[in-house]
Design an enzyme around this catalytic site. Structure first.
Site, PDB file in Angstrom:
ATOM      1  N   ASP A  53      -5.846  -4.641  11.562  1.00 49.24           N
ATOM      2  CA  ASP A  53      -4.737  -5.824  11.574  1.00 49.24           C
ATOM      3  C   ASP A  53      -4.541  -6.089  12.878  1.00 49.24           C
ATOM      4  O   ASP A  53      -4.442  -5.352  13.828  1.00 49.24           O
ATOM      5  CB  ASP A  53      -3.415  -5.282  11.905  1.00 49.24           C
ATOM      6  N   GLU A 222      -0.632 -10.178  -5.990  1.00 47.80           N
ATOM      7  CA  GLU A 222      -1.950 -10.397  -5.497  1.00 47.80           C
ATOM      8  C   GLU A 222      -2.903  -8.725  -5.657  1.00 47.80           C
ATOM      9  O   GLU A 222      -2.487  -7.993  -6.334  1.00 47.80           O
ATOM     10  CB  GLU A 222      -1.904 -10.592  -3.881  1.00 47.80           C
TER      11      GLU A 222
HETATM   12  O1  FUB Z   1      -3.658  -8.408   4.627  1.00 49.15           O
HETATM   13  C1  FUB Z   1      -3.746 -10.125   4.562  1.00 49.15           C
HETATM   14  C2  FUB Z   1      -3.420 -10.424   2.647  1.00 49.15           C
HETATM   15  O2  FUB Z   1      -2.087  -9.152   3.293  1.00 49.15           O
HETATM   16  C3  FUB Z   1      -4.196  -9.615   1.744  1.00 49.15           C
HETATM   17  O3  FUB Z   1      -5.304 -10.590   1.417  1.00 49.15           O
HETATM   18  C4  FUB Z   1      -3.072  -8.956   0.825  1.00 49.15           C
HETATM   19  O4  FUB Z   1      -3.305  -8.700  -0.793  1.00 49.15           O
HETATM   20  C5  FUB Z   1      -2.238  -8.778   1.272  1.00 49.15           C
HETATM   21  O5  FUB Z   1      -1.983  -7.093   2.111  1.00 49.15           O
END
Ligand code: FUB
Length: 466
Positions: A53, A222
């Site tokens: 990140d 997700e």
């Molecule tokens: O990090 C980007 C997105 O945020 C991921 O692909 C999802 O799982 C969520 O954590």
């Protein structure tokens, strides 16, 4: 009183404690932000694959230019082994190194990733899956296909994605290889999909299936992850938003999947989490991300680790995110002046002295580690509020989030000395050695002890919590 918790604490009293080592506490990765963990074991080492990140503190979306690969032989000490740019997928665009998972198969490593695809012929476009291959878990990763694993138009995005310029239902791949050698890929956002992988591991063999999780008391979001334990197939995933991490089970990797329970509640300061399940040297681990590093947030996440425990019936025990992580090194702090009273935190900024009770057992647990290195320095982090600390603001004690500044670190660091009452420990401000942590009835305050009673009020017994 005394509760069973107190009996446990009393039985395990170890008296004076030095500042606790920060090894193996959470977040596990602290040198930079890390998200969407996946892990494998190869040759006795754990390899951890994360997204890096890089959003600014005021950023309002994910910025993930690369994936990072860490290794560890003990889950305590992590080494950054590799930085793999999103640009290994030349056909992809944007800083879209989203969630991924690698697996070893027949002497090769396959790494399934999310990236944002570009297809001028495709009206909707969107996030899709890439697959890289290598002979090594860290180096040599190459785009295995030279194109996405699927066109986002092969799946039907959820209605709320249609009005956007791109879809993001084809994200977060999770690979699972069954004992019979058959491999499956699961992925999705809002919709959950799976498909069997061909023998070459880089293409699908057959159709893409949409999965409904039966009796789910929420919506699939997700982060699917499939693993098997003792003949049961477990599908863990993020549910709702902000996300809870939950699981379903089946007796087959192709379902049907029956919802079971939430494993981890929503997090403080992060709308997403994302789990990986790891078995290493006979123990099971739950790896996830939070926003706990200083200046962390929705787009500045960091990976943490907890033990994962199964009940005898195969159900997964609920997991609380903790500052101590897999060390289980949390401590309780008992007042010497009134041995019924212990330091307590809540979900707000308040800190107090209170009688132990089993219902609120977490509120009495503290993770002791120093924010400022020094002789016997110590900081007090609420065990279930990773990234928050007991701090001094203009002479008032409160629980505050570490803002990443040296000033904050100093305000939340104390020097531990022998208890002024003749036993236990006393804690004085790092920046003013005349001022001590003291109890005053149900309050925890700062003061300058003079009398014998005040010296007792400035003394505490720190003891491990089982
Ligand atoms: O990090 C980007 C997105 O945020 C991921 O692909 C999802 O799982 C969520 O954590």
């Amino acid at each position: 009183m005394p509760s069973s918790l107190k009996r446990t604490l009393g039985a395990s009293l170890i008296g004076l404690l030095g500042a606790t080592s920060a090894l193996a506490d959470n977040p596990a990765i602290t040198e930079r932000f890390s998200a969407d963990p996946a892990a494998i074991v190869h040759d006795g080492k754990v390899y951890l694959y994360v997204g890096h990140d890089e959003a600014a503190t005021d950023g309002d979306f994910f910025v993930l230019r690369e994936w990072n690969i860490y290794s560890s032989t003990d889950l305590e000490n992590w080494t950054l082994e590799g930085e793999v740019p999103r640009t290994i997928f030349e056909w992809a665009e944007a800083d879209s190194a989203w969630a991924s998972q690698a697996v070893e198969h027949d002497g090769k490593f396959y790494w399934y990733t999310t990236v944002r695809g570009v297809d001028p012929e495709d009206e909707l476009g969107g996030y899709t899956l890439g697959v890289a291959v290598s002979d090594d878990p860290v180096t040599g990763w190459k785009d295995a296909l030279g194109k996405p694993m699927l066109n986002p138009n092969e799946t039907d995005p959820a209605p709320h994605m249609i009005e956007h310029s791109h879809s993001w239902d084809d994200i977060d791949p999770s690979v699972f290889i069954d004992d019979d050698g058959e491999a499956y890929l699961y992925w999705g956002n809002s919709h959950l999909y799976y498909a069997k992988l061909a023998d070459n591991m880089i293409e699908f063999d057959g159709e893409i299936h949409k999965v409904d999780i039966q009796n789910m008391p929420g919506t699939f979001t997700e982060a699917p992850w499939v693993h098997e334990k003792n003949g049961t197939y477990y599908l863990t995933f993020a549910m709702n938003y902000p996300e809870e991490l939950a699981y379903a089970t089946s007796d087959s990797p192709t379902g049907p999947w029956e919802f079971q329970a939430v494993i981890m509640d929503t997090l403080e300061d992060s709308g997403t989490s994302h789990q990986a399940i790891l078995e290493f040297e006979g123990d099971d681990y739950f790896i996830y991300h939070t926003a706990a590093l200083p200046t962390g947030g929705n787009f500045r996440r960091s990976v943490s680790i907890e033990h994962l425990n199964y009940n005898p019936d195969g159900s997964i025990q609920k997991i609380t995110p903790t500052a101590s992580g897999i060390t289980h090194a949390a401590q309780a702090l008992q007042s010497v002046a009134d041995t019924d009273e212990y330091m307590r935190y809540d979900d707000d900024a308040s800190v107090a002295m209170d009688e132990l009770n089993a219902d609120d057992r977490w509120n009495f647990q503290w993770h002791l580690a120093a924010l400022v290195e020094g002789d016997n320095t110590v900081s007090f982090q609420p065990e279930t509020r990773m990234g928050y600390y007991l701090s001094n603001r203009d002479g008032e004690l409160s629980i505050q989030r570490h803002d990443g500044t040296d000033a904050f670190a100093r305000s939340a660091t104390f020097t531990q000395v022998d208890g002024l009452a003749g036993h236990g420990s006393s804690y004085r401000l790092l920046d003013d050695s005349s001022v001590y942590l003291m109890t005053d009835g149900d309050s925890l305050t700062l003061g300058k002890p003079g009398t014998n009673a005040e010296r007792k009020a400035a003394s505490f017994m720190a003891m491990p919590v089982e």
